[in-house]
Design an enzyme around this catalytic site. Structure first.
Site, PDB file in Angstrom:
ATOM      1  N   ARG A  81      41.722  76.961  65.541  1.00 30.39           N
ATOM      2  CA  ARG A  81      41.299  76.043  65.137  1.00 30.39           C
ATOM      3  C   ARG A  81      41.450  75.550  64.009  1.00 30.39           C
ATOM      4  O   ARG A  81      40.756  76.743  63.455  1.00 30.39           O
ATOM      5  CB  ARG A  81      39.666  75.934  66.002  1.00 30.39           C
ATOM      6  CG  ARG A  81      38.882  74.247  65.211  1.00 30.39           C
ATOM      7  CD  ARG A  81      37.840  73.978  65.508  1.00 30.39           C
ATOM      8  NE  ARG A  81      37.958  72.707  66.845  1.00 30.39           N
ATOM      9  CZ  ARG A  81      36.975  72.428  67.149  1.00 30.39           C
ATOM     10  NH1 ARG A  81      35.498  72.217  67.202  1.00 30.39           N
ATOM     11  NH2 ARG A  81      37.917  71.742  68.293  1.00 30.39           N
TER      12      ARG A  81
ATOM     13  N   HIS B 274      44.786  66.828  68.258  1.00 31.07           N
ATOM     14  CA  HIS B 274      43.024  67.474  69.208  1.00 31.07           C
ATOM     15  C   HIS B 274      44.148  67.815  70.550  1.00 31.07           C
ATOM     16  O   HIS B 274      43.197  66.019  71.483  1.00 31.07           O
ATOM     17  CB  HIS B 274      41.573  66.763  68.576  1.00 31.07           C
ATOM     18  CG  HIS B 274      40.744  67.822  69.842  1.00 31.07           C
ATOM     19  ND1 HIS B 274      40.996  69.175  69.549  1.00 31.07           N
ATOM     20  CD2 HIS B 274      39.554  67.546  69.385  1.00 31.07           C
ATOM     21  CE1 HIS B 274      40.022  70.135  70.941  1.00 31.07           C
ATOM     22  NE2 HIS B 274      38.780  68.534  70.150  1.00 31.07           N
TER      23      HIS B 274
ATOM     24  N   GLN C 237      41.320  68.297  73.237  1.00 31.20           N
ATOM     25  CA  GLN C 237      40.764  67.336  73.875  1.00 31.20           C
ATOM     26  C   GLN C 237      41.232  65.945  75.271  1.00 31.20           C
ATOM     27  O   GLN C 237      40.201  65.644  75.730  1.00 31.20           O
ATOM     28  CB  GLN C 237      40.686  66.679  72.514  1.00 31.20           C
ATOM     29  CG  GLN C 237      38.652  65.408  73.084  1.00 31.20           C
ATOM     30  CD  GLN C 237      37.859  65.679  73.437  1.00 31.20           C
ATOM     31  OE1 GLN C 237      37.112  66.985  73.686  1.00 31.20           O
ATOM     32  NE2 GLN C 237      37.615  65.637  75.189  1.00 31.20           N
TER      33      GLN C 237
ATOM     34  N   ASP D 224      34.618  58.278  68.368  1.00 35.01           N
ATOM     35  CA  ASP D 224      34.442  59.654  67.951  1.00 35.01           C
ATOM     36  C   ASP D 224      33.917  59.740  66.012  1.00 35.01           C
ATOM     37  O   ASP D 224      33.347  58.386  65.909  1.00 35.01           O
ATOM     38  CB  ASP D 224      35.908  59.961  67.063  1.00 35.01           C
ATOM     39  CG  ASP D 224      35.931  61.574  66.805  1.00 35.01           C
ATOM     40  OD1 ASP D 224      35.080  62.229  66.928  1.00 35.01           O
ATOM     41  OD2 ASP D 224      37.319  62.084  66.888  1.00 35.01           O
TER      42      ASP D 224
ATOM     43  N   CYS E 103      34.527  62.174  72.593  1.00 34.42           N
ATOM     44  CA  CYS E 103      34.825  63.728  72.637  1.00 34.42           C
ATOM     45  C   CYS E 103      33.400  64.711  72.416  1.00 34.42           C
ATOM     46  O   CYS E 103      33.542  66.048  72.691  1.00 34.42           O
ATOM     47  CB  CYS E 103      36.009  63.711  71.615  1.00 34.42           C
ATOM     48  SG  CYS E 103      35.397  63.707  69.842  1.00 34.42           S
TER      49      CYS E 103
ATOM     50  N   ARG F  25      37.075  69.869  79.934  1.00 35.92           N
ATOM     51  CA  ARG F  25      37.915  70.476  78.993  1.00 35.92           C
ATOM     52  C   ARG F  25      37.718  71.781  79.294  1.00 35.92           C
ATOM     53  O   ARG F  25      39.437  72.841  79.119  1.00 35.92           O
ATOM     54  CB  ARG F  25      36.711  71.638  77.480  1.00 35.92           C
ATOM     55  CG  ARG F  25      37.045  69.716  76.231  1.00 35.92           C
ATOM     56  CD  ARG F  25      37.842  68.955  75.795  1.00 35.92           C
ATOM     57  NE  ARG F  25      38.368  69.678  74.888  1.00 35.92           N
ATOM     58  CZ  ARG F  25      37.801  70.601  74.102  1.00 35.92           C
ATOM     59  NH1 ARG F  25      36.732  70.153  73.206  1.00 35.92           N
ATOM     60  NH2 ARG F  25      39.140  71.172  72.721  1.00 35.92           N
TER      61      ARG F  25
HETATM   62  N1  NVA Z   1      37.536  63.996  65.059  1.00 30.95           N
HETATM   63  C1  NVA Z   1      36.403  65.136  65.581  1.00 30.95           C
HETATM   64  C2  NVA Z   1      37.113  66.110  66.700  1.00 30.95           C
HETATM   65  C3  NVA Z   1      35.634  66.694  66.639  1.00 30.95           C
HETATM   66  C4  NVA Z   1      35.266  67.366  68.302  1.00 30.95           C
HETATM   67  C5  NVA Z   1      36.853  66.116  64.378  1.00 30.95           C
HETATM   68  O1  NVA Z   1      37.946  66.245  63.429  1.00 30.95           O
HETATM   69  O2  NVA Z   1      35.599  66.369  63.560  1.00 30.95           O
HETATM   70  N1   CP Z   2      35.111  67.263  71.449  1.00 28.13           N
HETATM   71  C1   CP Z   2      35.000  68.975  70.272  1.00 28.13           C
HETATM   72  O1   CP Z   2      36.144  69.790  70.409  1.00 28.13           O
HETATM   73  O2   CP Z   2      33.623  69.479  70.670  1.00 28.13           O
HETATM   74  P1   CP Z   2      33.338  71.480  69.096  1.00 28.13           P
HETATM   75  O3   CP Z   2      33.734  70.601  68.246  1.00 28.13           O
HETATM   76  O4   CP Z   2      32.553  71.503  69.555  1.00 28.13           O
HETATM   77  O5   CP Z   2      34.223  71.950  70.317  1.00 28.13           O
END
Ligand code: NVA
Ligand code: CP
Length: 309
Positions: free
Chosen positions: A108, A135, A138, A227, A267, A295
């Site tokens: 990540r 993502h 997801q 989101d 998500c 997930r």
């Molecule tokens: N768009 C959000 C998704 C979190 C799972 C982010 O990148 O923070």
């Molecule tokens: N949806 C998602 O990726 O959640 P987290 O940021 O908690 O991993």
């Protein structure tokens, strides 16, 4: 498929295989939970998977850690403060070192180029656990949830309402691959990347790809998705975005124009009263906790696709 950095690393047959397996894995796990049977398989027996996180996470880290465990492997979670990717040493050196220990690396991170650099250096599969651009894990769980709801995805319509961000990008590609119609409804100035839209259009064979600022495009949707308005790394913009994004809140009024059996997805993490009204996310159409659980199943299926025999 060597790596899973973008949804487009899967072809339509690969996407179908992963979704089929995810649905089957969920059913098998539910049976095991009901019968008190074993939850742990031996697909990854003796193999280790590094989980490197440069941003916070609940779902992704926990579900990957349990996924590797339930496949019989050893998950190795690591955080930025100890790895120092590109700071303590180069991303390439980190990739080469980790590849000597583990059989896959889940990352990540911020820029998509960091994933590409790692994948180029490491001769084990690299999986995108969220970047600023995509993502893709997801999106697998999202489509699994739609499959469980509607049985077949082809011809269904998913409308994403909000920021044209990483989640929107992966949904555009995933829906196009799966034969779903996909619409992105965004505030002016927050459109998804035009290159991703063009890529989705190229992947779609017959299904529609629509990008618009008009919330009326939600009409007739089978799935409404939203989101956060400000993603991780954009916290400074949160206040300024609130006014611009307010007309795009998914509330009961907006859900009224959807099909009778339409569902709501997010998500998570969610902000009730911002991108979604509490009445929607906590209401009967919401499938967000099934989606979050998926997930686990979707990532198990992905790991089998990448590392299984
Ligand atoms: N768009 C959000 C998704 C979190 C799972 C982010 O990148 O923070
Ligand atoms: N949806 C998602 O990726 O959640 P987290 O940021 O908690 O991993």
């Amino acid at each position: 498929m060597q790596d899973y950095l973008t949804v487009a690393d899967l072809d339509p047959a690969g996407m179908e295989r992963v979704l089929d397996r995810a649905v089957a894995l969920r059913a098998a796990r539910d049976r095991a939970l009901a019968d008190g049977g074993p939850l742990v398989d031996d697909v990854l027996k003796g193999r280790s998977v590094a989980l490197v996180f440069e941003k916070p996470s609940l779902r992704t880290r926990a579900s990957f850690q349990v996924a590797v465990h339930e496949l019989g492997g050893h998950p190795l979670p690591m955080w930025d403060f100890e790895v120092g990717l590109g700071k303590r040493e180069t991303i390439a050196d980190t990739g080469k070192v980790l590849a000597g220990y583990v059989q896959a690396i889940v990352l990540r991170t911020f820029g998509q180029e960091r994933l590409v650099e790692l994948a180029d250096a490491a001769d084990v599969p690299v999986i995108n656990a969220l970047s600023d651009h995509e993502h893709p894990c997801q999106a697998l769980a999202d489509l699994q949830t739609c499959r469980e709801e509607f049985t077949s995805l082809a011809g269904r319509t998913l409308t994403y309402v909000g920021d044209g961000n990483n989640v929107a990008h992966s949904l555009l590609l995933a829906c196009a691959l799966a034969g779903m119609n996909v619409r992105v409804v965004h505030p002016d100035g927050y459109a998804p990347d035009a290159l991703v839209v063009a890529e989705a259009e190229g992947l779609a064979s017959g299904s529609e790809v629509v990008v618009t600022t008009d919330v009326a495009a939600v009409a007739g949707s089978d799935v409404v998705y939203t989101d956060v308005w400000a993603s991780m790394g954009q916290e400074d913009e949160a206040e300024e975005r609130k006014a611009l994004f307010a007309p795009y809140q998914v509330d009961e009024q907006l859900m009224r124009d959807t099909t009778d059996d339409a569902i709501f997805l997010h998500c998570l993490p969610a902000h009730r009263g911002e991108e979604v009204a509490a009445a929607v996310i906590d209401g009967p159409r919401s499938r967000v906790f099934q989606q979050a659980e998926n997930r686990l199943h979707a990532q198990k299926a992905l790991l089998v696709e990448l590392l299984g025999d």
